[in-house]
Design an enzyme around this catalytic site. Structure first.
Site, PDB file in Angstrom:
ATOM      1  N   LYS A  80      15.223  -7.463 -31.820  1.00  0.00           N
ATOM      2  CA  LYS A  80      16.128  -7.105 -30.668  1.00  0.00           C
ATOM      3  C   LYS A  80      16.247  -5.572 -30.686  1.00  0.00           C
ATOM      4  O   LYS A  80      16.238  -5.065 -31.637  1.00  0.00           O
ATOM      5  CB  LYS A  80      17.544  -7.500 -30.790  1.00  0.00           C
ATOM      6  CG  LYS A  80      18.350  -7.646 -29.695  1.00  0.00           C
ATOM      7  CD  LYS A  80      19.505  -8.220 -29.900  1.00  0.00           C
ATOM      8  CE  LYS A  80      20.837  -8.120 -28.549  1.00  0.00           C
ATOM      9  NZ  LYS A  80      21.888  -9.284 -28.873  1.00  0.00           N
ATOM     10  N   SER A 155      23.344 -12.320 -25.322  1.00  0.00           N
ATOM     11  CA  SER A 155      22.471 -10.972 -25.050  1.00  0.00           C
ATOM     12  C   SER A 155      21.134 -11.135 -25.736  1.00  0.00           C
ATOM     13  O   SER A 155      20.047 -10.431 -25.189  1.00  0.00           O
ATOM     14  CB  SER A 155      23.001  -9.695 -25.410  1.00  0.00           C
ATOM     15  OG  SER A 155      23.243  -9.807 -26.725  1.00  0.00           O
ATOM     16  N   SER A 179      25.928 -13.938 -29.035  1.00  0.00           N
ATOM     17  CA  SER A 179      24.322 -13.592 -28.478  1.00  0.00           C
ATOM     18  C   SER A 179      23.221 -13.884 -29.148  1.00  0.00           C
ATOM     19  O   SER A 179      21.970 -13.856 -28.746  1.00  0.00           O
ATOM     20  CB  SER A 179      24.494 -11.961 -28.434  1.00  0.00           C
ATOM     21  OG  SER A 179      25.024 -11.487 -26.994  1.00  0.00           O
TER      22      SER A 179
HETATM   23  N1  GLN Z   1      28.199 -12.644 -24.109  1.00  0.00           N
HETATM   24  C1  GLN Z   1      29.061 -12.139 -24.977  1.00  0.00           C
HETATM   25  C2  GLN Z   1      29.494 -10.631 -24.426  1.00  0.00           C
HETATM   26  O1  GLN Z   1      28.990 -10.444 -23.115  1.00  0.00           O
HETATM   27  C3  GLN Z   1      28.490 -11.763 -26.415  1.00  0.00           C
HETATM   28  C4  GLN Z   1      27.921 -10.687 -26.446  1.00  0.00           C
HETATM   29  C5  GLN Z   1      27.121 -10.652 -27.845  1.00  0.00           C
HETATM   30  O2  GLN Z   1      27.303 -11.319 -28.811  1.00  0.00           O
HETATM   31  N2  GLN Z   1      26.580  -9.490 -28.055  1.00  0.00           N
HETATM   32  O3  GLN Z   1      30.229 -10.071 -24.917  1.00  0.00           O
END
Ligand code: GLN
Length: 480
Positions: A80, A155, A179
């Site tokens: 990532k 994400s 994410s």
């Molecule tokens: N979807 C969640 C957020 O927007 C989780 C994001 C993540 O785990 N980096 O914060």
């Protein structure tokens, strides 16, 4: 031999050991697959073709000389793009860091490279890992390989899509509120969020430091156990890194679920969860019961506060963590600013996208004196309750089982203008994040339009082995 891009880590290793293929041939096959597929999928922001081939040749050379080549020798991986890679662009999918080349590798990357993994490139994400669809990336669009009209989740959407499309044997993601798990669910792969502190966060660009974790996205449960085993362990450079032995995950595989007690939290099957998702997950639970696990329901009333508490706390931490991006020390600098103040303001206004700005504003407000402080303190209290209830349920039971995401993958653009509906997709993943507990998402049948459904298993702190045991038993039961 089969197409290597569809093979598990163990079968790739066996094929290399038998001399049927080499690390270089495997890397070349994955790179060809990326060339063929990634225009449509858009999993990668950077492909490091030459480095990949050079690393693969180095693995082959070590083998040829009879030297130990490492637990993941010759296995092609994608990282990532919020994990620092020495000399290789690390953008966080932000205009602000579009040309940033870190001078060092993240600890997680360093460990995998030391284990012989071959880096194919860096994958797309929501800007600074804030989002659930990868649509908040400022640098590219990623599509769900199972249906290109849909989002891959987020994400870590690029990492999940890369694995689902056979464009990497495995990938790393980061999981703050889901994410790794949610994109794994939406793309039909396995995603593991380890216990807080199990994997060093050194070199991961921070979002919410009290919840950020790094974890693998893989095609199978056994692959996940293998990668996590190479990743975990104490690191003095991360002060939250746990000082305790870890591993034994591969060993835990194949021991079955007989006698395990698994609880289904009612709050994660009710309101807000698509009935077809709840049904697929319940079917998965019954398969585990047939294999000898004991199932029961449990109520965790504090979970209703989990989502708002997560968004307040994670945004508060983000507003502080992202203060370092001032146009002076890292990344993009605005031109023609009159003074320092104007330089900060202009660099940040130009560099950050709308979702990141929304989180910084929300977080700064939640931390400000007066009314604002009440938000942060109340959210902390809610977090303590979620943590206490989850931990006590996990004293009585070995695992908690739930859907990972409340729905299957939605169409690109469908939630783009509705932040709150996007946030709701984290309903079932934020509790383990708030509690610091390990949680895995694995494919469990399909829902609407034949799209994958993810089942989540949550365990006690540092009991990743138990999660892997149950996950593998379910994977086997589903294949029968
Ligand atoms: N979807 C969640 C957020 O927007 C989780 C994001 C993540 O785990 N980096 O914060």
């Amino acid at each position: 031999m089969h197409d290597v891009t569809g093979m598990s880590i163990a079968s790739l290793q066996e094929a290399m050991a038998r001399g049927e293929t080499s690390a270089e041939e495997i890397a070349a096959a994955f790179l060809a697959r990326i060339r063929e597929k990634d225009d449509a999928v858009g999993a990668y922001l950077t492909v490091t073709e030459e480095e990949a081939l050079a690393q693969a040749r180095a693995v082959d050379a070590r083998r040829a000389r009879g030297l130990p080549a490492g637990a993941l020798a010759g296995i092609p991986a994608a990282y990532k793009d919020n994990l620092c890679t020495r000399g290789v662009r690390t953008t966080c999918a932000s205009k602000l860091l579009a040309d940033y080349r870190p001078p060092y590798d993240a600890a997680a990357v360093e460990r995998l490279q030391a284990a012989g993994a071959v880096m194919l490139g860096k994958t797309n994400l929501d800007e600074f890992a804030m989002g659930s669809s990868t649509e908040h990336s400022a640098l590219g669009r990623t599509r769900n390989p199972r249906d290109l009209s849909r989002v891959p989740g987020g994400s870590s959407g690029g990492s999940a899509a890369a694995v689902a499309a056979g464009e990497a044997a495995f990938a790393l993601g980061s999981d703050t509120g889901g994410s790794v798990r949610q994109p794994a669910a939406l793309c039909g792969v396995v995603g593991m969020r380890p216990t807080y502190g199990a994997v060093s966060r050194w070199g991961l660009v921070a979002f919410a430091s009290s919840m950020d974790e790094i974890g693998p996205l893989t095609r199978t449960v056994a692959d996940s156990a293998r990668v996590l085993e190479a990743l975990c362990g104490h690191d003095v450079r991360d002060m939250t890194s746990a000082r305790r032995p870890c591993g034994g995950y591969v060993e835990a595989l194949g021991t079955g679920v007989r006698g395990l007690s698994i609880a289904l939290p009612e709050e994660m099957f009710g309101e807000g969860v698509a009935p077809e998702v709840a049904e697929a997950v319940e079917r998965g639970a019954r398969l585990l019961e047939r294999k000898g696990a004991r199932l029961c329901g449990v109520r965790l009333p504090a979970l209703r506060y989990a989502l708002p508490a997560y968004y307040i706390l994670s945004s508060a931490e983000a507003s502080s963590n992202l203060a370092r991006f001032d146009g002076v020390r890292y990344g993009r600098r605005a031109q023609e600013a009159r003074d320092m103040e104007a330089l900060y303001a202009a660099s940040r206004s130009e560099g950050f996208g709308p979702e990141v700005k929304r989180r910084i504003l929300l977080g700064t407000f939640a931390l400000s004196a007066g009314d604002g402080e009440a938000y942060w303190r109340r959210a902390q209290r809610a977090r303590a309750q979620v943590r206490a209830q989850m931990r006590s349920a996990l004293e009585a039971h070995d695992l908690l089982l739930s859907p990972t995401a409340p729905s299957v993958a939605w169409r690109a653009g469908e939630k783009a203008d509705d932040p709150v509906s996007m946030y709701r997709s984290d309903l079932c993943t934020v509790p383990a994040s708030l509690a610091g507990l390990p949680a895995l998402s694995m494919p469990c049948g399909t829902g609407k339009d034949g799209l994958p459904v993810g089942l989540q298993l949550m365990g006690r702190a540092f009991a990743e082995g138990t999660i892997y045991r149950a996950a593998q038993a379910l994977e086997e039961a589903m294949a029968e």
